[in-house]
Motif scaffolding. Sequence first.
Motif: not given
Length: 105
Positions: A79-104
Amino acid sequence: MMDLSLSRPDEIVKMLCDRLRNERLSQQMTQADVAARAGVGVNTVSNLESGKNVGFENVIRVAMVLGRLSELEELFKPKVDSLDDILRYESSLKRQRIRKKTDDA
């Protein structure tokens, strides 16, 4: 168009199976015709139409035979409704690992 947001998963499966069967029948194809053209067994088409678990690749094969790939293409389209959405989507195409949330706490 049916509002699926209030439906249970099993209701959605039944509706999609009915639509699949109706699409096949509207194209005047038998389950054997679809199976042969999709390169799957007749039981696979039958199972798909009755809502039994079938591999996703087989769903795609049947969709191809029935000429319904464009609907599958829309399934997880970003879902891309704005230029910011497009840029966010394109930057997310790079392989990333999702970090687990820790309970601090």
